[in-house]
Design a protein around this motif. Structure first.
Motif, PDB file in Angstrom:
ATOM      1  N   PHE A 300       0.851  -1.190   0.000  1.00 26.87           N
ATOM      2  CA  PHE A 300       0.000   0.000   0.000  1.00 26.87           C
ATOM      3  C   PHE A 300       0.885   1.237   0.000  1.00 26.87           C
ATOM      4  CE2 PHE A 300      -2.355   3.328   2.504  1.00 26.87           C
ATOM      5  CZ  PHE A 300      -3.227   3.681   1.483  1.00 26.87           C
ATOM      6  N   ILE A 301       0.583   2.170  -0.894  1.00 28.91           N
ATOM      7  CA  ILE A 301       1.296   3.449  -0.956  1.00 28.91           C
ATOM      8  C   ILE A 301       0.274   4.551  -0.751  1.00 28.91           C
ATOM      9  CG2 ILE A 301       2.670   4.997  -2.398  1.00 28.91           C
ATOM     10  CD1 ILE A 301       3.700   2.478  -3.855  1.00 28.91           C
ATOM     11  N   ASP A 302       0.362   5.238   0.380  1.00 26.72           N
ATOM     12  CA  ASP A 302      -0.567   6.316   0.714  1.00 26.72           C
ATOM     13  C   ASP A 302      -0.064   7.606   0.069  1.00 26.72           C
ATOM     14  OD1 ASP A 302      -2.288   8.157   1.799  1.00 26.72           O
ATOM     15  OD2 ASP A 302      -1.580   7.927   3.873  1.00 26.72           O
ATOM     16  N   THR A 303      -0.852   8.169  -0.839  1.00 28.72           N
ATOM     17  CA  THR A 303      -0.429   9.379  -1.535  1.00 28.72           C
ATOM     18  C   THR A 303      -0.859  10.661  -0.808  1.00 28.72           C
ATOM     19  OG1 THR A 303      -2.370   9.165  -2.971  1.00 28.72           O
ATOM     20  CG2 THR A 303      -0.295   8.299  -3.788  1.00 28.72           C
ATOM     21  N   GLY A 304      -1.574  10.521   0.311  1.00 27.23           N
ATOM     22  CA  GLY A 304      -1.790  11.649   1.201  1.00 27.23           C
ATOM     23  C   GLY A 304      -3.012  12.512   0.915  1.00 27.23           C
ATOM     24  N   SER A 305      -3.409  13.282   1.921  1.00 28.83           N
ATOM     25  CA  SER A 305      -4.502  14.252   1.792  1.00 28.83           C
ATOM     26  C   SER A 305      -4.302  15.356   2.824  1.00 28.83           C
ATOM     27  CB  SER A 305      -5.869  13.583   2.011  1.00 28.83           C
ATOM     28  OG  SER A 305      -5.984  13.076   3.324  1.00 28.83           O
ATOM     29  N   ILE A 306      -4.876  16.521   2.546  1.00 27.92           N
ATOM     30  CA  ILE A 306      -4.711  17.710   3.390  1.00 27.92           C
ATOM     31  C   ILE A 306      -6.074  18.365   3.585  1.00 27.92           C
ATOM     32  CG2 ILE A 306      -3.656  20.009   3.568  1.00 27.92           C
ATOM     33  CD1 ILE A 306      -1.570  17.904   3.727  1.00 27.92           C
ATOM     34  N   LEU A 307      -6.353  18.842   4.796  1.00 27.39           N
ATOM     35  CA  LEU A 307      -7.572  19.619   5.039  1.00 27.39           C
ATOM     36  C   LEU A 307      -7.283  21.082   4.706  1.00 27.39           C
ATOM     37  CD1 LEU A 307     -10.525  19.559   6.203  1.00 27.39           C
ATOM     38  CD2 LEU A 307      -9.505  20.410   8.327  1.00 27.39           C
ATOM     39  N   ILE A 308      -8.054  21.622   3.761  1.00 27.01           N
ATOM     40  CA  ILE A 308      -7.873  22.999   3.316  1.00 27.01           C
ATOM     41  C   ILE A 308      -9.087  23.835   3.737  1.00 27.01           C
ATOM     42  CG2 ILE A 308      -7.603  24.515   1.309  1.00 27.01           C
ATOM     43  CD1 ILE A 308      -5.136  22.830   1.851  1.00 27.01           C
ATOM     44  N   THR A 309      -8.807  24.988   4.309  1.00 32.27           N
ATOM     45  CA  THR A 309      -9.855  25.920   4.732  1.00 32.27           C
ATOM     46  C   THR A 309      -9.563  27.297   4.131  1.00 32.27           C
ATOM     47  OG1 THR A 309      -8.646  26.629   6.712  1.00 32.27           O
ATOM     48  CG2 THR A 309     -10.067  24.677   6.926  1.00 32.27           C
ATOM     49  N   ARG A 310     -10.478  28.241   4.337  1.00 30.64           N
ATOM     50  CA  ARG A 310     -10.214  29.607   3.867  1.00 30.64           C
ATOM     51  C   ARG A 310      -8.978  30.189   4.528  1.00 30.64           C
ATOM     52  NH1 ARG A 310     -15.511  29.388   3.856  1.00 30.64           N
ATOM     53  NH2 ARG A 310     -15.871  30.192   5.953  1.00 30.64           N
ATOM     54  N   GLU A 311      -8.704  29.743   5.747  1.00 31.05           N
ATOM     55  CA  GLU A 311      -7.571  30.304   6.486  1.00 31.05           C
ATOM     56  C   GLU A 311      -6.223  29.862   5.925  1.00 31.05           C
ATOM     57  OE1 GLU A 311     -11.066  31.048   8.358  1.00 31.05           O
ATOM     58  OE2 GLU A 311     -10.343  28.996   8.021  1.00 31.05           O
ATOM     59  N   ASN A 312      -6.166  28.660   5.349  1.00 32.48           N
ATOM     60  CA  ASN A 312      -4.851  28.191   4.887  1.00 32.48           C
ATOM     61  C   ASN A 312      -4.755  28.010   3.369  1.00 32.48           C
ATOM     62  OD1 ASN A 312      -6.140  25.765   4.279  1.00 32.48           O
ATOM     63  ND2 ASN A 312      -5.115  24.573   5.869  1.00 32.48           N
ATOM     64  N   MET A 313      -5.829  28.297   2.621  1.00 34.50           N
ATOM     65  CA  MET A 313      -5.828  27.963   1.198  1.00 34.50           C
ATOM     66  C   MET A 313      -4.795  28.744   0.390  1.00 34.50           C
ATOM     67  SD  MET A 313      -9.381  29.708  -0.233  1.00 34.50           S
ATOM     68  CE  MET A 313      -9.092  29.159  -1.917  1.00 34.50           C
ATOM     69  N   PHE A 314      -4.392  29.915   0.880  1.00 38.00           N
ATOM     70  CA  PHE A 314      -3.395  30.683   0.149  1.00 38.00           C
ATOM     71  C   PHE A 314      -2.006  30.597   0.778  1.00 38.00           C
ATOM     72  CE2 PHE A 314      -7.385  32.820  -1.119  1.00 38.00           C
ATOM     73  CZ  PHE A 314      -7.302  32.565  -2.482  1.00 38.00           C
ATOM     74  N   SER A 315      -1.846  29.654   1.696  1.00 40.11           N
ATOM     75  CA  SER A 315      -0.519  29.436   2.271  1.00 40.11           C
ATOM     76  C   SER A 315       0.430  28.965   1.182  1.00 40.11           C
ATOM     77  CB  SER A 315      -0.577  28.376   3.382  1.00 40.11           C
ATOM     78  OG  SER A 315      -1.386  28.815   4.444  1.00 40.11           O
ATOM     79  N   ARG A 316       1.635  29.442   1.242  1.00 38.14           N
ATOM     80  CA  ARG A 316       2.618  29.140   0.207  1.00 38.14           C
ATOM     81  C   ARG A 316       2.839  27.636   0.036  1.00 38.14           C
ATOM     82  NH1 ARG A 316       8.216  32.536  -0.209  1.00 38.14           N
ATOM     83  NH2 ARG A 316       8.781  31.926  -2.341  1.00 38.14           N
TER      84      ARG A 316
END
Length: 332
Positions: A300-316
């Motif tokens: 199994f190779i987990d390619t990952g996921s991220i929780l994105i919100t308005r607060e972090n969506m424009f983070s570099r």
């Protein structure tokens, strides 16, 4: 003479350095054995709209195949809901005896006989994005969808806690596909103790998600909707925006189509669990190449996921993930 000598020397040094790195890079990717037939990549869907996910995943496939010198062909049904058609395509390909099959399964159980047939003929199978109910595939390359569902559920639980309207609906894509099964399980795990009124399946049709949401909005106790893929999130967002219901009904979705990000910024969608489709495409082909080279690959190779919100969506740190059209490149 002195004015041009130093720049020329610097240019020559840079050229030598570039050639050294290029040689080193080439040496690190072993030469693929010559295959009599191309590797077969069978998608859940060849349709690219609204599913930006598969367009980005295909970029990863193309890049990895180029780097490894792997010949491949891509096929699959036009729409993800065409399960019978995918089974037919898989079975035809199996009889062609390809060296390896990469399969994103439309149905967790119904593709099992096909995978078993491939095994009988000595054809290795790697599943990606969506698994099958079998231990035959040599590897599965995907988001950990239970974990991703839990991220969505935890965020909904956090957001709905102070609200008066407590009922939550789940809008999903295909009833028997592994991604839908696992994401819903994760959402329900995280929302234990909350009021989930049911799950609605939209057959990966944005319009159906839109109509379903309009019906759900008739419920004055509805406080949140968790949408489990891109088409579901877009349809839910369309209905919420049309009815200006964003102050009453929270939305947590999946994926990062351009319109989803616009809805997130506007407050129509409150959070998105974003996968890494480029990584998934790239790592799927990389795993196929490594297996054909005789190397051991993880089950199994987990390619990952991220929780994105308005607060972090424009983070570099998230720009390449959220805006892959402008920032296509190697997997992280």
């Amino acid at each position: 003479m002195k004015k041009w000598f130093v720049p020329l020397l610097s240019l020559m040094a840079a050229l030598v350095l570039f050639m050294t790195f290029s040689l080193f890079f080439d040496q690190n990717i072993p030469e693929m054995p010559e295959l009599e037939k191309p590797v077969q990549i069978i998608m859940k869907s060849r349709e690219r709209k609204p599913m930006d996910f598969w367009e980005v995943a295909t970029r990863g496939i193309v890049e990895a195949a180029r780097e490894y010198g792997l010949e491949y062909e891509i096929s699959g049904p036009h729409f993800e809901k065409e399960i019978d058609l995918q089974i037919e395509i898989v079975n035809k390909i199996i009889e062609q005896r390809p060296p390896l099959i990469l399969l994103a399964a439309t149905d967790y159980k119904r593709l099992v006989p096909s995978v078993e047939r491939a095994s009988e003929l000595g054809i290795p199978v790697i599943t990606f994005d969506s698994a099958v109910d079998s231990t035959i595939p040599v590897s599965f390359v995907a988001t950990d969808n239970i974990e991703a569902g839990e991220k969505a559920g935890r965020e909904m639980k956090r957001l709905i806690a102070p609200r008066a309207r407590k009922e939550i609906a789940i809008v999903s894509h295909i009833k028997e596909t592994a991604t839908a099964i696992d994401r819903e399980a994760g959402v329900r795990n995280a929302l234990e103790g909350e009021t989930i009124i049911g799950t609605w399946f939209i057959d990966v049709e944005q319009e159906k998600a839109y109509r379903t949401t309009l019906e759900l909005l008739e419920n004055s106790n509805l406080g949140g909707i968790v949408a489990l893929n891109e088409a579901a999130a877009l349809g839910v967002g369309d209905a919420i925006a049309e009815r200006a219901a964003q102050d009453e009904v929270l939305v947590v979705g999946f994926d990062n189509a351009t319109q989803e990000l616009a809805y997130l910024e506007a407050g129509v969608i409150d959070a998105l669990v974003v996968q890494r489709p480029y990584n998934m495409g790239y790592m799927s082909v990389k795993s196929a190449a490594e297996f054909l080279l005789g190397n051991t690959i993880p089950s199994f190779i987990d390619t990952g996921s991220i929780l994105i919100t308005r607060e972090n969506m424009f983070s570099r740190e998230y720009q390449e993930l959220l805006f892959p059209v402008q920032n296509a490149g190697h997997p992280e």
